[in-house]
Design a protein around this motif. Structure first.
Motif, short mmCIF file in Angstrom:
data_model
loop_
_atom_site.label_atom_id
_atom_site.label_comp_id
_atom_site.label_asym_id
_atom_site.label_seq_id
_atom_site.Cartn_x
_atom_site.Cartn_y
_atom_site.Cartn_z
N ILE A 94 0.84 -1.21 0.00
CA ILE A 94 0.00 0.00 0.00
C ILE A 94 0.87 1.25 0.00
O ILE A 94 0.64 2.20 -0.77
CB ILE A 94 -0.94 0.00 1.22
N LEU A 95 1.88 1.26 0.86
CA LEU A 95 2.77 2.41 0.94
C LEU A 95 3.52 2.63 -0.37
O LEU A 95 3.71 3.77 -0.81
CB LEU A 95 3.76 2.22 2.10
N SER A 96 3.92 1.55 -1.00
CA SER A 96 4.70 1.66 -2.24
C SER A 96 3.86 2.18 -3.40
O SER A 96 4.40 2.75 -4.36
CB SER A 96 5.29 0.29 -2.61
N ALA A 117 7.62 5.23 -3.40
CA ALA A 117 8.60 4.19 -3.09
C ALA A 117 9.13 4.37 -1.67
O ALA A 117 9.44 5.48 -1.24
CB ALA A 117 9.74 4.23 -4.09
N ILE A 118 9.21 3.26 -0.96
CA ILE A 118 9.73 3.30 0.42
C ILE A 118 10.51 2.02 0.68
O ILE A 118 10.15 0.94 0.17
CB ILE A 118 8.59 3.46 1.44
N ILE A 119 11.58 2.13 1.45
CA ILE A 119 12.41 0.97 1.77
C ILE A 119 12.51 0.83 3.27
O ILE A 119 12.84 1.77 3.99
CB ILE A 119 13.83 1.11 1.17
N SER A 150 7.31 0.02 11.90
CA SER A 150 7.14 -1.02 10.88
C SER A 150 6.24 -0.48 9.77
O SER A 150 5.73 0.65 9.84
CB SER A 150 6.49 -2.26 11.50
N ALA A 151 5.99 -1.31 8.75
CA ALA A 151 5.10 -0.89 7.66
C ALA A 151 3.68 -0.65 8.19
O ALA A 151 3.00 0.30 7.78
CB ALA A 151 5.08 -1.95 6.56
N LEU A 152 3.24 -1.48 9.12
CA LEU A 152 1.91 -1.28 9.72
C LEU A 152 1.87 0.02 10.52
O LEU A 152 0.88 0.76 10.48
CB LEU A 152 1.54 -2.47 10.61
N GLY A 153 2.94 0.29 11.27
CA GLY A 153 3.00 1.53 12.02
C GLY A 153 3.00 2.74 11.11
O GLY A 153 2.41 3.79 11.42
N THR A 154 3.66 2.61 9.96
CA THR A 154 3.69 3.70 9.00
C THR A 154 2.30 3.93 8.40
O THR A 154 1.91 5.08 8.14
CB THR A 154 4.70 3.39 7.89
N LEU A 155 1.56 2.85 8.21
CA LEU A 155 0.18 3.01 7.73
C LEU A 155 -0.66 3.78 8.75
O LEU A 155 -1.48 4.63 8.39
CB LEU A 155 -0.47 1.64 7.48
N THR A 157 -6.42 7.15 0.77
CA THR A 157 -7.32 6.84 -0.34
C THR A 157 -7.19 5.38 -0.75
O THR A 157 -8.18 4.68 -0.99
CB THR A 157 -7.02 7.74 -1.55
N ILE A 158 -5.95 4.89 -0.82
CA ILE A 158 -5.72 3.48 -1.18
C ILE A 158 -6.33 2.57 -0.13
O ILE A 158 -6.97 1.56 -0.45
CB ILE A 158 -4.21 3.22 -1.33
N ILE A 159 -6.14 2.89 1.15
CA ILE A 159 -6.70 2.07 2.23
C ILE A 159 -8.22 2.02 2.14
O ILE A 159 -8.84 0.95 2.24
CB ILE A 159 -6.27 2.62 3.60
N LEU A 160 -8.85 3.19 1.95
CA LEU A 160 -10.31 3.24 1.87
C LEU A 160 -10.84 2.43 0.69
O LEU A 160 -11.85 1.74 0.81
CB LEU A 160 -10.77 4.70 1.76
N ASP A 161 -10.15 2.50 -0.44
CA ASP A 161 -10.58 1.72 -1.60
C ASP A 161 -10.52 0.22 -1.31
O ASP A 161 -11.41 -0.54 -1.71
CB ASP A 161 -9.70 2.04 -2.81
N LEU A 162 -9.48 -0.20 -0.60
CA LEU A 162 -9.34 -1.61 -0.27
C LEU A 162 -10.40 -2.05 0.73
O LEU A 162 -11.02 -3.11 0.59
CB LEU A 162 -7.95 -1.89 0.30
#
Length: 306
Positions: free
Chosen positions: A32-34, A38-40, A110-115, A132-137
């Motif tokens: 989702i973040l990507s 882009a994120i690493i 973590s990625a979840l924390g970043t969300l 927006t991406i989260i809401l669509d999912l």
């Protein structure tokens, strides 16, 4: 349940933020973040983590903004979303996370924390894209909030159950059933056969019921065999004051005798509503017999209207 497609629901509701995160794995969160940018995440302890500075860079905000956001909302972050690294953990992660050598402790996400940060951070275009991406999912997932209506058993099984019930009742009453109960069971069996045969022939969903049958099966009203509000007067009431509801006649078993009666298209909402109104008025009237007499309902021979 379905979420309205606006970002305020995530910004304002801690419960919805946590509910959304519960449905995402770490890999899904990273995906989702990507999609937004882009994120690493550096892998440490078999999971991906990023520092506060890296998170701030990703969302294009100041590091102090991320720290303040966490300070205000720290109680909703779970251990799987953020950690403070010190001592041996810090030494093990220092090279992987590219931490300064003089750092004594560091907070990582973590990625979840970043969300979760994305669902809280208002002053960031990247965070808005992530929401927006989260809401669509989330909106694409159908959540059932009621128990499905159980299907009725096959007609044959219901008839068998009815026959067994009649046998049991006959045994309990010494071989003699109350005539009214016996009539009800006969009518029920006849209706089952009629419905089954009709649907087998043309697949129709039509339901034609006498007014007494409708009152008792659909409205739960007990229509007495005698008295001021007995079943004969109810049928005459509908025929007299609500003739527009229909005039179809069928031969059915009434009190042990095949007789013609009026039946109504109860599958039609307008007819069902009209019958309901007529029945309610009938039982609310103090003397329906008198009203029928005044209307001239007994001046001619009436058809049975059970």
């Amino acid at each position: 349940m379905s979420l309205p497609l606006n970002q305020s629901v995530l910004l304002e509701s801690r419960t919805l933020r946590t509910s959304a995160l519960t449905d995402f794995s770490s890999d899904k969160a990273l995906s989702i973040l990507s999609k937004a940018k882009a994120i690493i995440f550096a892998v440490w302890g078999s999971s991906g983590w990023a520092t506060t500075a890296q998170i701030a860079e990703y969302f294009e905000v100041s590091e102090s903004a991320v720290k303040e956001l966490y300070r205000v909302n720290h109680s909703e972050f779970r251990d799987s979303e953020t950690q403070i690294l010190t001592g041996k953990d810090l030494r093990d992660a220092r090279q992987k996370l590219c931490l300064p050598s003089k750092t004594s402790q560091v907070r990582v996400f973590s990625a979840l924390g970043t969300l979760r940060i994305a669902m809280l951070l208002q002053q960031s275009e990247i965070a808005a894209q992530v929401r927006t991406i989260i809401l669509d999912l989330v909106a694409a997932v159908t959540i059932i909030t009621h128990n499905p209506t159980p299907a009725l058993p096959p007609v044959e099984q219901r008839l068998k159950t009815l026959v067994e019930a009649m046998k049991t009742l006959a045994q309990l009453t010494g071989g003699r059933l109350n005539p009214y109960i016996e009539q009800q069971m006969n009518d029920y069996a006849a209706n089952l056969f009629a419905d089954y045969n009709q649907q087998a022939l043309n697949g129709t969903q039509e339901r034609w019921l006498g007014v007494v049958n409708f009152a008792e099966s659909e409205l739960g009203k007990k229509v007495p065999l005698k008295g001021s509000h007995y079943r004969g007067h109810l049928g005459t009431w509908v025929r007299t004051f609500y003739p527009q509801l229909g005039s179809r006649q069928e031969t059915r078993l009434v009190n042990g005798v095949q007789q013609p009666i009026y039946v109504y298209a109860c599958h039609e909402p307008a007819v069902a509503a009209g019958l309901t109104k007529a029945i309610e008025e009938f039982f609310a009237h103090p003397s329906p017999g008198t009203a029928l007499k005044q209307a001239g309902a007994f001046a001619r021979k009436s058809l049975v209207t059970a």
